[in-house]
Structure formats: C-alpha cells, structure tokens
Design a protein around this motif. Sequence first.
Motif, PDB file in Angstrom:
ATOM      1  N   THR A  58       0.777  -1.287   0.055  1.00 42.56           N
ATOM      2  CA  THR A  58       0.064   0.161  -0.018  1.00 42.56           C
ATOM      3  C   THR A  58       0.812   1.145  -0.014  1.00 42.56           C
ATOM      4  O   THR A  58       1.893   1.208   0.529  1.00 42.56           O
ATOM      5  CB  THR A  58      -0.760   0.129   1.481  1.00 42.56           C
ATOM      6  N   HIS A  82      -1.821  -0.722  -4.161  1.00 42.85           N
ATOM      7  CA  HIS A  82      -3.011   0.032  -3.368  1.00 42.85           C
ATOM      8  C   HIS A  82      -2.282   1.329  -3.417  1.00 42.85           C
ATOM      9  O   HIS A  82      -1.438   1.516  -2.668  1.00 42.85           O
ATOM     10  CB  HIS A  82      -3.425  -0.461  -2.362  1.00 42.85           C
ATOM     11  N   SER A 128     -11.876   2.590  -4.199  1.00 41.78           N
ATOM     12  CA  SER A 128     -12.318   2.597  -2.703  1.00 41.78           C
ATOM     13  C   SER A 128     -12.277   3.908  -2.171  1.00 41.78           C
ATOM     14  O   SER A 128     -11.772   4.914  -2.930  1.00 41.78           O
ATOM     15  CB  SER A 128     -11.393   1.767  -1.936  1.00 41.78           C
ATOM     16  N   ASN A 171     -12.227   1.519   2.856  1.00 39.58           N
ATOM     17  CA  ASN A 171     -11.039   1.397   3.878  1.00 39.58           C
ATOM     18  C   ASN A 171     -11.134   2.045   5.378  1.00 39.58           C
ATOM     19  O   ASN A 171     -12.016   3.156   5.114  1.00 39.58           O
ATOM     20  CB  ASN A 171      -9.597   2.137   3.168  1.00 39.58           C
ATOM     21  N   HIS A 173      -8.611   3.351   8.660  1.00 38.07           N
ATOM     22  CA  HIS A 173      -7.381   3.210   9.250  1.00 38.07           C
ATOM     23  C   HIS A 173      -7.343   3.956  10.494  1.00 38.07           C
ATOM     24  O   HIS A 173      -7.717   5.131  10.456  1.00 38.07           O
ATOM     25  CB  HIS A 173      -6.273   3.549   8.421  1.00 38.07           C
ATOM     26  N   TYR A 203     -14.412  -5.730  -1.175  1.00 35.13           N
ATOM     27  CA  TYR A 203     -13.713  -5.819  -0.146  1.00 35.13           C
ATOM     28  C   TYR A 203     -13.717  -4.868   0.741  1.00 35.13           C
ATOM     29  O   TYR A 203     -14.156  -3.740   0.483  1.00 35.13           O
ATOM     30  CB  TYR A 203     -12.280  -6.007  -0.479  1.00 35.13           C
ATOM     31  N   ASN A 205     -10.874  -2.753   3.760  1.00 38.24           N
ATOM     32  CA  ASN A 205      -9.652  -2.934   4.060  1.00 38.24           C
ATOM     33  C   ASN A 205      -9.505  -2.422   5.594  1.00 38.24           C
ATOM     34  O   ASN A 205      -9.947  -1.218   5.703  1.00 38.24           O
ATOM     35  CB  ASN A 205      -8.797  -1.976   3.219  1.00 38.24           C
ATOM     36  N   TYR A 239      -8.424  -6.831   3.671  1.00 42.28           N
ATOM     37  CA  TYR A 239      -7.136  -6.680   3.648  1.00 42.28           C
ATOM     38  C   TYR A 239      -6.700  -5.834   5.104  1.00 42.28           C
ATOM     39  O   TYR A 239      -7.433  -5.195   5.781  1.00 42.28           O
ATOM     40  CB  TYR A 239      -6.823  -5.389   2.575  1.00 42.28           C
ATOM     41  N   GLU A 241      -2.970  -3.785   6.092  1.00 42.56           N
ATOM     42  CA  GLU A 241      -1.898  -3.288   5.818  1.00 42.56           C
ATOM     43  C   GLU A 241      -0.798  -2.678   6.832  1.00 42.56           C
ATOM     44  O   GLU A 241      -0.786  -1.248   6.910  1.00 42.56           O
ATOM     45  CB  GLU A 241      -2.485  -2.025   4.578  1.00 42.56           C
TER      46      GLU A 241
END
Length: 380
Positions: A58, A82, A128, A171, A173, A203, A205, A239, A241
């Motif tokens: 990523t 990514h 995404s 995604n 984080h 998906y 992430n 996923y 990362e």
Amino acid sequence: MRDIPTPAYVCEEELLEKNLKLLEYVQEESGAKIILALKGFAMWSTFDLVAKYLQGCTASGLHEAKLAREEFCRHNEKAEVHTYSPAFKEEDIEEIAKISDHIVFNSPNQLKRFVLKVKEINPNIEISLRLNPEVSSSPVDIYNPCGLYSRLGTTLANFDESILEHLDGLNFHALCEQDADALEEVLLSFEEKFGKYFKNLKYVNFGGGHHITRKDYDVEKLVWLIKEFKKKYNNIDVYLEPGEAVGWQTGYLVSTVLDTFHNGMDVAILDTSAEAHMPDTLAMPYRADVRGSGEAGEKPYTYRMGGNTCLAGDIMGDYSFDEPLKIGDKIIFEDQIHYTFVKNTTFNGIALPSLAIKRKDGTIEVIKQFGYDDYKGRLS
C-alpha cells in the motif's frame, strides 16, 4: 560490528522472516490478504524476501506506488499495488492510475473529480473510499487518524451515497501499534455507521496499526475477528496493511561515540541524530532502548546521549553503562527499522545512515551508503 560505517541501520534477515511467517499464518488462518505499508517499511533490498509472504504494497502517493510496482512486483508478479492519498494531484493521477491495482480516495469530492478519468486510463483498477469510523484509542494525538477535525477519511455525516455505484471497496485506518481489542472496538463503530453499504462490495480494508508481531498481541483474536467479519458479509475480502508489524524488532541503528565531556552530568556526542535519524523518539515521544545500557543511575556511569546537530533538543535520553564510554565506542539503538529511515532528513547536512542487512549466516552486507551528493541533490 566494528567495520560498519556508522551511522547505519542494520536489518536482520532472520528476524524479518520470523515476522513475515507470522503474518503468513494470519493470512492462512483468517483468509485475509496482508499488504506492506511502505510508509512504515520501505527497504526494497529486502523485497525479494517480503514478496514471498505478503500480497503486495500500500502506497501513500505516486513515488511509493512506483517503488511498489518497480521493486516489489518484480519479485511477485501477482502482487497488488494499493495507492491512497489525502488528496491526489492532477498531474500525478494518470501515472498512479496506470501502475495501481486499487486507488483509495480520501473524500467523495476527490472520488467524483477523478474516478471517470482513472477508470478510462485503467478499466481494471478497483475504487475505494477511506472512511473515518470516529473511534480510535491511538496513544497520542499526532498519530490519531480519527481525532477531532481529522483530515483523514470520510465521516458518516460527509458520506455521499451517489458514489456507491463506483465503489469496489471501503477502507478505514484507526489504529497505531495496537492490539486486537482496539480493532474490535473500531469494527463495532465501523459496522454500525457504514455496514449498510457493504452489500455490493468486493472488499474492506482494515488499514494498518495492527501490532501483530508484538509478543503479547492476541493473534488468535485477530484471526477470529476477520473470520467473523467475512462470514457476516458473504465472505467479503479483507485486507490488512501493517507497516510496523513487518519491521518490528528486526534491526537496529549503530552509531559511534565522537566525544564525551562533563557539563553538570556526563554527555556523549554520537554520529547519529534523534532529530534526523530517529524522529519518532521526539514526536511520539519515546525512549529508544540502547543495547547493554540501563536507566540513568542504574549502572555506574550515566551519560546524556546527544545527536550531532545544532538542535538543542537533539537528545536521545540518559543511559547508564557498566564502563565509561570512550571515543570510538559503538552505541546500538534497538528496534530502529520501522518508521525510521523512511522519515530521515539531512538537517544540518548530517549524513543519512547507511543501510545494511545482516544475513542469516551472520555476515553484514552494506547495501547503501549516502554522501554529499545526496544532501546537495535535494537542495539545488
């Protein structure tokens, strides 16, 4: 160790592979795909090894994406790239689209601005959006992507349902060197806020910050969380990362004592720098471990370790030793591979540390040395 040109980062191949094997175990047991976050570990001379275990990289923009495509994918032709950025630049987007398998937008505005162009350039690229679940237990604000007024990710209040037709994935984080319990808390909020949008996705992430290779990390709970999430959402791809989990405790920074003197306490000047070479020790902040040392006063000889720049605060901390330090002694700062050399500067013209690998047979191979041209070349 005596012959290493200092300062130098030394990555231990055996320890790196130990981490990678644990990450491989998580992939096999959970069904998740783990990709390397280059922002945390980008020593591409190790990618021949890393690419045996991880599914890709990523990137946080064009240059990291190019490094992933050029150096990681040549060791693993199936590896994925990514690419995410808080905001993509018009002049970069075409090349990013060409070399990326996934592109992650930070806001609906950016997605709507670029998505048609990106798909025209690369019809197979997957789209995404980074979301902000607004829950995090990050240890300090500087590393909290879900803090107040965060610029990272889209909150539920700012989500634009008109972009759903373009989305292949989502995604988030929200972690920083944290355990599976923290992930569980984030997942609850993430699903509560955004679960209604998962139906047609390929998906999700889970981002980085998973401290999987730390000794006390609950790996089995992570596996369970991933499997339960996949089961709940029609076996959707997941996923992870991580960056620090790849490079965690895989090497050290070697420095040399240049001078010692007394100014109220004993001081040692090293040929390295907290400011330029170990920035997180000042930003986090935290006290790096020094091999063979103790806390101040614990052993007979205590020194304040200082860097070789003009910054008054360029100090690593106070450490004690069994014997007095001498000019030429080697000082080893432990666990200085992840999130270190990727952030290095040449402040004051100080040399960037060399990069070296300790092979499994015990030999140390210096991969790269830096000099005046590296300093001058970025200032012209």
